[in-house]
Write a protein that holds these residues in place. Structure first.
Motif, short mmCIF file in Angstrom:
data_model
loop_
_atom_site.label_atom_id
_atom_site.label_comp_id
_atom_site.label_asym_id
_atom_site.label_seq_id
_atom_site.Cartn_x
_atom_site.Cartn_y
_atom_site.Cartn_z
N ASN A 175 7.90 30.87 19.92
CA ASN A 175 7.55 29.67 20.65
C ASN A 175 8.85 28.89 20.79
N ASP A 204 8.50 33.19 11.02
CA ASP A 204 7.27 32.54 11.48
C ASP A 204 6.57 33.50 12.44
N TYR A 207 2.28 33.96 15.99
CA TYR A 207 1.79 34.56 17.25
C TYR A 207 1.65 36.07 17.15
N1 PMP Z 1 4.84 27.82 14.21
C1 PMP Z 1 4.87 27.91 15.54
C2 PMP Z 1 5.97 28.69 16.17
C3 PMP Z 1 3.90 27.28 16.31
O1 PMP Z 1 3.95 27.37 17.63
C4 PMP Z 1 2.87 26.56 15.69
C5 PMP Z 1 1.84 25.93 16.57
N2 PMP Z 1 1.43 24.70 16.29
C6 PMP Z 1 2.88 26.48 14.29
C7 PMP Z 1 3.87 27.12 13.58
C8 PMP Z 1 1.87 25.71 13.51
O2 PMP Z 1 0.60 26.22 13.62
P1 PMP Z 1 -0.64 25.57 12.90
O3 PMP Z 1 -1.60 25.20 13.97
O4 PMP Z 1 -1.19 26.66 12.02
O5 PMP Z 1 -0.17 24.42 12.11
#
Ligand code: PMP
Ligand code: GLU
Length: 397
Positions: A175, A204, A207
């Motif tokens: 992302n 991370d 996705y």
């Molecule tokens: N990491 C990335 C790369 C994200 O896009 C997101 C999206 N909010 C998160 C972590 C956090 O996800 P969560 O909804 O589980 O807090």
């Protein structure tokens, strides 16, 4: 003197959430805004997961849970890591949190001392940088571009490492770029990291299930480095469960214990009902996510084909997640009425006001030449959004 702390005064607002808020406000005023801003699936949470939550309420799973998460869930997450990613974690190495966002904050605040450096490839997810700031760490970015498919090379990583480097944070699928690192690309980065014994890496992988390129590859799969990798994942994206707020990590035991201690002072265990729902998601076969992934792929292809018809927009073909991160710098220096486009923020404001379409400017992700386009909405809305973008951009001279 400010009544607020320097800490909060220096913190930037999350630009993804700010744009989503702005879109909601304009929609509430009756404006016909199409929001491609927030990154969240538009699908409903699968029924069997919702049923588990209802059962949890009826069975009175409504009290505090262990800070690290309900043991049954931690066991299931450990099994998930083994089943899907061939990673070996014991339930003690799993910490369940209120979203992967909290997982990331726990790790960064547990590992980074003031003045220590954290390497973050550009484009990055907005909250990495601000959490590093809270920890008083120093962010060291590595540039990428459409030409490098928004991925860093081992040489770039090596050059960014100094004696002060503590941590690397990155996402795959990424992302906002949608780039996915292959096994050999991850191995090449791991080969660099192994040479620096005090360096840790946050991978991370939220996705994971939205991958159009084939299988997902985890950084922790390499045995020679897995005692320095923290794997972040959760149910928000793959299972359309953003509002349930459940994320988790697999980590070396001492890091997991530090995160538990941190979380014990901030939020305690995550919501008990959400944990019981997440248990069903994590236990389920990955195939429950395939339908959503296939829809995302169709929307990606549609969006790419339509964006191609807009002059000056350069894109990669994202292999995962639900974002396109087009380079829109062609429009810099162009004007329409009172709009003079100098950067990605100017362009996103212009698209919002002249095109009734909300996107997030690339500077929020570290790349001011780009803009983030989320294709996690219905096809007819995507078609209309891109038509509006095309019409608005054509006014710029
Ligand atoms: N990491 C990335 C790369 C994200 O896009 C997101 C999206 N909010 C998160 C972590 C956090 O996800 P969560 O909804 O589980 O807090
Ligand atoms: N991860 C999503 C996004 O990037 C959700 C919003 C957020 O938590 O930042 O849009």
């Amino acid at each position: 003197m400010s009544k607020l702390s320097d800490r909060i005064n220096n913190l930037a607002e999350s630009q993804t959430l700010a744009m989503a808020k702005k879109s909601r406000e304009l929609q509430a005023q009756g404006k016909d805004i199409i929001s491609l801003s927030i990154g969240e699936p538009d699908f409903d949470t699968p029924q069997f997961i919702k049923d588990a939550a209802k059962r949890a309420i009826d069975n009175n799973v409504t009290r505090y849970t262990p800070v690290s998460g309900i043991l049954e869930l931690r066991k299931a997450v450990a099994q998930k890591f083994k089943r899907d990613n061939n990673l070996n974690y014991t339930p003690e190495q799993i910490i369940v949190s209120t979203g992967a966002k909290q997982s990331l904050a726990n790790i960064i605040l547990s590992l980074v001392n003031p003045g220590e450096e954290v390497i973050v490839p550009i484009p990055y997810w907005v909250s990495y940088i601000e959490t590093i700031k809270l920890a008083e760490g120093i962010t060291v970015t590595i540039p990428t571009s459409v030409e490098s498919n928004f991925k860093i090379s081992p040489e770039q990583l090596k050059k960014a490492i100094t004696p002060k480097t503590k941590l690397i944070v990155f996402s795959t699928p990424c992302n906002p770029s949608g780039s996915v690192y292959s096994k050999s690309e991850l191995k090449a980065l791991a080969d660099v990291i192994i040479k620096y014994p005090d360096l840790y890496i946050i991978s991370d992988e939220i996705y994971e299930h939205i991958n159009f390129a084939g299988g997902h590859e985890s950084m922790a799969q390499f045995d020679f480095i897995n005692d320095r990798v923290i794997t972040v994942n959760g149910v928000s994206k793959g299972f359309a469960m953003t509002g349930w707020r459940i994320g988790f990590i697999g980590a070396p035991l001492w890091i997991a214990q530090a995160c538990e201690k941190m979380q014990g002072q901030f939020t305690s265990g995550a919501c008990s009902i959400s944990q019981m729902a997440a248990l069903e998601a994590v236990k389920a076969d990955q195939s429950v996510t395939f339908g959503m992934r296939d829809s995302f792929k169709k929307r990606r292809d549609l969006s790419l084909a339509l964006l191609k018809e807009i002059p000056g927009i350069k894109t990669t073909v994202p292999d995962g997640a639900f974002y396109i991160f087009p380079d829109i710098s062609y429009y810099f220096g162009k004007s329409y009425n009172n709009y003079h486009i100098k950067n990605s923020s100017d362009l996103s404001l212009f698209l919002l006001e002249e095109g009734n379409t909300a996107l997030v400017s690339g500077d929020a992700f570290g790349d001011d030449n780009c803009i983030r386009f989320s294709f996690a909405i219905a096809e007819e809305k995507l078609i209309e959004a891109i038509r509006r973008m095309k019409e608005a951009l054509a006014k710029l001279r």
